[in-house]
Design an enzyme around this catalytic site. Structure first.
Site, short mmCIF file in Angstrom:
data_model
loop_
_atom_site.label_atom_id
_atom_site.label_comp_id
_atom_site.label_asym_id
_atom_site.label_seq_id
_atom_site.Cartn_x
_atom_site.Cartn_y
_atom_site.Cartn_z
N LYS A 128 16.76 -44.91 8.40
CA LYS A 128 16.76 -43.68 9.21
C LYS A 128 17.72 -42.71 8.57
O LYS A 128 18.87 -43.06 8.27
CB LYS A 128 17.22 -44.01 10.64
CG LYS A 128 17.22 -42.79 11.55
CD LYS A 128 15.85 -42.54 12.15
CE LYS A 128 15.68 -41.14 12.71
NZ LYS A 128 15.25 -40.13 11.71
N GLN A 171 25.12 -42.71 5.71
CA GLN A 171 24.21 -42.85 6.86
C GLN A 171 24.21 -44.29 7.39
O GLN A 171 24.09 -44.50 8.60
CB GLN A 171 22.80 -42.45 6.42
CG GLN A 171 21.86 -42.12 7.57
CD GLN A 171 22.02 -40.69 8.08
OE1 GLN A 171 22.09 -39.76 7.30
NE2 GLN A 171 22.09 -40.53 9.38
N LYS A 190 27.30 -44.55 9.58
CA LYS A 190 27.14 -43.64 10.71
C LYS A 190 26.17 -44.22 11.74
O LYS A 190 26.46 -44.28 12.93
CB LYS A 190 26.60 -42.30 10.20
CG LYS A 190 26.39 -41.25 11.26
CD LYS A 190 25.56 -40.06 10.76
CE LYS A 190 26.13 -39.44 9.51
NZ LYS A 190 25.44 -38.17 9.15
N LYS A 222 18.07 -41.87 3.13
CA LYS A 222 18.15 -40.41 2.97
C LYS A 222 17.17 -39.99 1.90
O LYS A 222 16.81 -40.81 1.03
CB LYS A 222 19.56 -40.02 2.53
CG LYS A 222 19.94 -38.61 2.86
CD LYS A 222 20.40 -38.50 4.30
CE LYS A 222 20.65 -37.07 4.71
NZ LYS A 222 21.39 -37.02 5.99
N GLY A 281 15.30 -34.09 9.58
CA GLY A 281 15.81 -32.96 8.82
C GLY A 281 17.23 -33.19 8.32
O GLY A 281 17.92 -34.11 8.74
N ASP A 282 17.62 -32.34 7.39
CA ASP A 282 19.01 -32.21 6.94
C ASP A 282 19.07 -30.77 6.42
O ASP A 282 18.21 -29.95 6.79
CB ASP A 282 19.35 -33.26 5.86
CG ASP A 282 20.84 -33.32 5.55
OD1 ASP A 282 21.59 -33.93 6.33
OD2 ASP A 282 21.28 -32.75 4.52
N THR A 312 23.52 -32.34 16.67
CA THR A 312 24.61 -32.56 15.69
C THR A 312 25.80 -31.67 16.02
O THR A 312 26.95 -32.14 16.09
CB THR A 312 24.12 -32.31 14.26
OG1 THR A 312 22.88 -32.99 14.07
CG2 THR A 312 25.13 -32.81 13.25
N ASN A 362 21.77 -25.15 11.17
CA ASN A 362 21.51 -25.91 12.39
C ASN A 362 22.79 -26.47 13.02
O ASN A 362 23.03 -26.31 14.22
CB ASN A 362 20.53 -27.06 12.08
CG ASN A 362 20.32 -27.96 13.27
OD1 ASN A 362 20.97 -28.99 13.39
ND2 ASN A 362 19.47 -27.55 14.19
N SER A 399 18.07 -38.53 17.33
CA SER A 399 16.83 -38.96 16.66
C SER A 399 16.41 -40.34 17.19
O SER A 399 15.22 -40.60 17.40
CB SER A 399 17.02 -39.04 15.15
OG SER A 399 16.92 -37.77 14.56
P1 NDP Z 1 21.24 -25.87 7.20
O1 NDP Z 1 20.43 -25.78 5.97
O2 NDP Z 1 20.62 -25.53 8.51
O3 NDP Z 1 22.54 -24.95 7.07
C1 NDP Z 1 23.47 -25.11 6.05
C2 NDP Z 1 24.45 -23.96 6.13
O4 NDP Z 1 25.52 -24.19 5.22
C3 NDP Z 1 23.81 -22.64 5.72
O5 NDP Z 1 24.39 -21.61 6.48
C4 NDP Z 1 24.20 -22.55 4.25
O6 NDP Z 1 24.22 -21.23 3.71
C5 NDP Z 1 25.62 -23.08 4.34
N1 NDP Z 1 26.10 -23.48 3.03
C6 NDP Z 1 25.53 -24.30 2.14
N2 NDP Z 1 26.27 -24.39 1.03
C7 NDP Z 1 27.34 -23.59 1.25
C8 NDP Z 1 28.47 -23.24 0.49
N3 NDP Z 1 28.65 -23.76 -0.74
N4 NDP Z 1 29.38 -22.38 1.03
C9 NDP Z 1 29.19 -21.86 2.28
N5 NDP Z 1 28.13 -22.15 3.03
C10 NDP Z 1 27.23 -22.99 2.52
O7 NDP Z 1 21.83 -27.34 7.22
P2 NDP Z 1 22.41 -28.17 8.45
O8 NDP Z 1 23.16 -27.29 9.36
O9 NDP Z 1 21.32 -29.02 8.97
O10 NDP Z 1 23.41 -29.16 7.68
C11 NDP Z 1 24.75 -28.79 7.38
C12 NDP Z 1 25.54 -30.04 7.06
O11 NDP Z 1 25.50 -30.94 8.17
C13 NDP Z 1 25.03 -30.87 5.87
O12 NDP Z 1 26.15 -31.48 5.25
C14 NDP Z 1 24.17 -31.94 6.52
O13 NDP Z 1 24.06 -33.09 5.70
C15 NDP Z 1 25.00 -32.21 7.76
N6 NDP Z 1 24.30 -32.85 8.88
C16 NDP Z 1 23.15 -32.31 9.38
C17 NDP Z 1 22.51 -32.93 10.44
C18 NDP Z 1 21.30 -32.36 11.06
O14 NDP Z 1 20.82 -32.93 12.06
N7 NDP Z 1 20.75 -31.25 10.59
C19 NDP Z 1 23.03 -34.18 11.02
C20 NDP Z 1 24.30 -34.60 10.48
C21 NDP Z 1 24.88 -33.95 9.43
P3 NDP Z 1 23.00 -20.74 2.76
O15 NDP Z 1 21.87 -20.50 3.71
O16 NDP Z 1 23.55 -19.52 2.13
O17 NDP Z 1 22.73 -21.84 1.79
O1 2IT Z 2 23.09 -36.62 8.22
C1 2IT Z 2 22.44 -36.91 9.24
O2 2IT Z 2 22.85 -37.74 10.07
C2 2IT Z 2 21.15 -36.24 9.47
N1 2IT Z 2 20.77 -35.38 8.67
C3 2IT Z 2 20.30 -36.61 10.65
C4 2IT Z 2 19.45 -37.80 10.33
C5 2IT Z 2 18.40 -38.15 11.36
O3 2IT Z 2 17.64 -39.08 11.06
O4 2IT Z 2 18.32 -37.53 12.42
#
Ligand code: NDP
Ligand code: 2IT
Length: 447
Positions: free
Chosen positions: A92, A113, A116, A128, A167-168, A212, A243, A379
């Site tokens: 997952k 992961q 976690k 992943k 998603g990620d 998240t 997100n 999830s």
């Molecule tokens: P998104 O793609 O929705 O958003 C990522 C954000 O981070 C965007 O605003 C992006 O800007 C910004 N970003 C990326 N690189 C940089 C940088 N070098 N400097 C500044 N800003 C930056 O991703 P998520 O919100 O889903 O994920 C964000 C983090 O959280 C990741 O590490 C992901 O692995 C983690 N995560 C996500 C989960 C989920 O359910 N979605 C669950 C657990 C962890 P830009 O658009 O300009 O690239």
């Molecule tokens: O980093 C993470 O935990 C995620 N991107 C979410 C993974 C999931 O299966 O919901």
């Protein structure tokens, strides 16, 4: 051999077997630096080579993804799925679409992961995937064609009992919809539980989108509670505006804090009146525009191009953008600015040097594998609803999420105390996650 020497030799072997995978090495190093006391207590783990098994993914898949853009030009990207460990349940973990994606990134994320998912206490293994495809500036049709091509290979490796992607970064509701449609079309099965993060119109779960960010803030709230404090009136900085960031900001505001800055890869915005979440959602979720658009729409807000958001003083920091976004210099700036709590919404956003600086300065630090587990936990709740063809209300789902985050916090806190490191959430999270997977691996024999 003494445990620390043995761990050094395991780490050396991981680096030698996985050359050039810098982020994977970093994630392994952080876990190995924490687990020595657990290995001392449980010699059976070392005997069964649990650590060595955890560092080697069960399966790694790399594939070609050909697709055609709107002008008819052909592009070739690379797709990945790393099925890391299935001791606790089906693999997952999310899919990331970003030009920086390569095997080392997917493996670091998959490795994290595993621990976690164990920490959530739910029946999910770790995996992943993703691609070096860059969705930025692509039309909906281009993203759809890419997702369809990606799934045309991925479908044979996944399934509700095998491997369940979500998603990620770069993969949200739109992409999951296209991926699910293609999976259904190829397999002729309406297998809801094969993907999570689905839309509410076709089997998605309430609160998965928010989980998240909300979860990270619930975790921070628990940390504040242990020191008799709360979010009320706190000045907070959240990096990113995707997100995780958007829903972290929303929850901080609901709990009485004020998020004064957020960012994207072009720079950051400061809004001392508090980030307007509805405006941010419109810019990022609907218009898919850049963060300077925010400042253009709010006269008292300002946009600072090309600089680190961590120069904005705050009491609580929630890094929610990407790996290694907080350098040692950023950590020093945060400490000088009065920050006392750092909660990782993103995966591994804090560099090892920055973690050391926070620890030395007495900053309370929550690692992502504990603090951002709300996404994957929601999830798992989506999988549960899909399996029973049920759907729960927003209120009930959010309550479940809050309880899960509070339990994870309590376990990390108690484990850190048990191992003589009170208040050290890194030790607590790594040891508790490790023990849970280790026990399941031991029970299942040499697999
Ligand atoms: P998104 O793609 O929705 O958003 C990522 C954000 O981070 C965007 O605003 C992006 O800007 C910004 N970003 C990326 N690189 C940089 C940088 N070098 N400097 C500044 N800003 C930056 O991703 P998520 O919100 O889903 O994920 C964000 C983090 O959280 C990741 O590490 C992901 O692995 C983690 N995560 C996500 C989960 C989920 O359910 N979605 C669950 C657990 C962890 P830009 O658009 O300009 O690239
Ligand atoms: O980093 C993470 O935990 C995620 N991107 C979410 C993974 C999931 O299966 O919901």
């Amino acid at each position: 051999m003494q445990t620390p020497t043995k761990l050094e030799s395991i780490f050396g072997a991981v680096v030698a077997r996985n050359p050039g995978e810098r982020e994977f090495h970093q994630a392994v190093r952080e876990v190995l630096d924490s687990v020595a006391p657990a290995l001392d207590k449980h010699p059976e783990y070392a005997e069964a080579k649990i650590i060595e098994r955890l560092c080697e993914p069960e399966r790694q898949i790399i594939f070609r993804v050909p697709w055609e853009d709107d002008r008819g030009e052909v592009h070739i990207n690379r797709g990945f799925r790393v099925e890391f460990n299935s001791a606790l349940g089906p693999y997952k973990g999310g899919l990331r679409f970003h030009p920086s994606v390569y095997l080392g990134i997917v493996k670091f994320l998959g490795f994290e992961q595993v621990f976690k998912n164990a920490l959530t206490g739910m029946p999910i293994g770790g995996g992943k995937g993703g691609s070096d495809f860059d969705p930025k500036g692509r039309s909906d049709r281009e993203v759809m064609r890419f997702c369809q091509s990606f799934m045309t290979e991925l479908y044979r490796h996944i399934g509700e009992y095998t491997d369940v992607p979500a998603g990620d970064a770069g993969v949200g509701g739109r992409e999951i919809g296209y991926l699910f449609g293609q999976y259904k079309r190829i397999t002729n099965r309406y297998e809801s539980g094969v993907l999570t993060g689905k839309g509410l119109s076709y089997g998605g779960a309430q609160v998965r989108r928010e989980a998240t960010g909300y979860g990270a803030v619930f975790f921070a709230d628990e940390m504040l509670r242990t020191i008799g404090d709360s979010f009320d009136g706190k000045r907070v900085v959240v990096s990113g505006s995707g997100n995780v960031a958007i829903y972290a900001i929303e929850k901080v505001h609901q709990l009485g804090g004020v998020v004064v800055a957020c960012s994207d890869s072009s720079g950051y915005v400061v809004d001392d009146k508090g980030i307007d979440v509805d405006l941010l959602k419109d810019i990022k979720e609907v218009r898919r525009a850049r963060i300077d658009t925010y400042a253009a729409a709010r006269p008292h807000a300002s946009f600072v191009p090309g600089r680190s958001v961590w120069e904005v003083p705050c009491q609580v920091a929630v890094p929610s953008a990407t790996q290694n976004e907080i350098s040692e210099v950023d950590a020093d700036a945060l400490i000088k600015g009065g920050c006392t709590i750092v909660v990782e919404g993103a995966n591994m956003p804090t560099s090892p040097e920055a973690i050391r600086a926070f620890t030395a300065a007495g900053v309370r630090f929550a690692p992502g594998k504990a603090a951002n587990a709300g996404g994957v936990a929601a999830s798992a709740l989506e999988m549960q609803q899909n399996a029973s063809r049920d759907s729960w209300t927003f209120e009930y789902s959010e309550q479940r999420l809050q309880t899960i985050m509070s339990d994870i916090h309590a376990r990390c806190y108690a484990t850190a105390e048990e191992y003589g490191a009170p208040g050290n959430y890194v030790t607590g999270a790594n040891i508790d996650g490790f023990r849970r997977v280790a026990e399941a691996i031991l029970a299942q024999g040499l697999i």
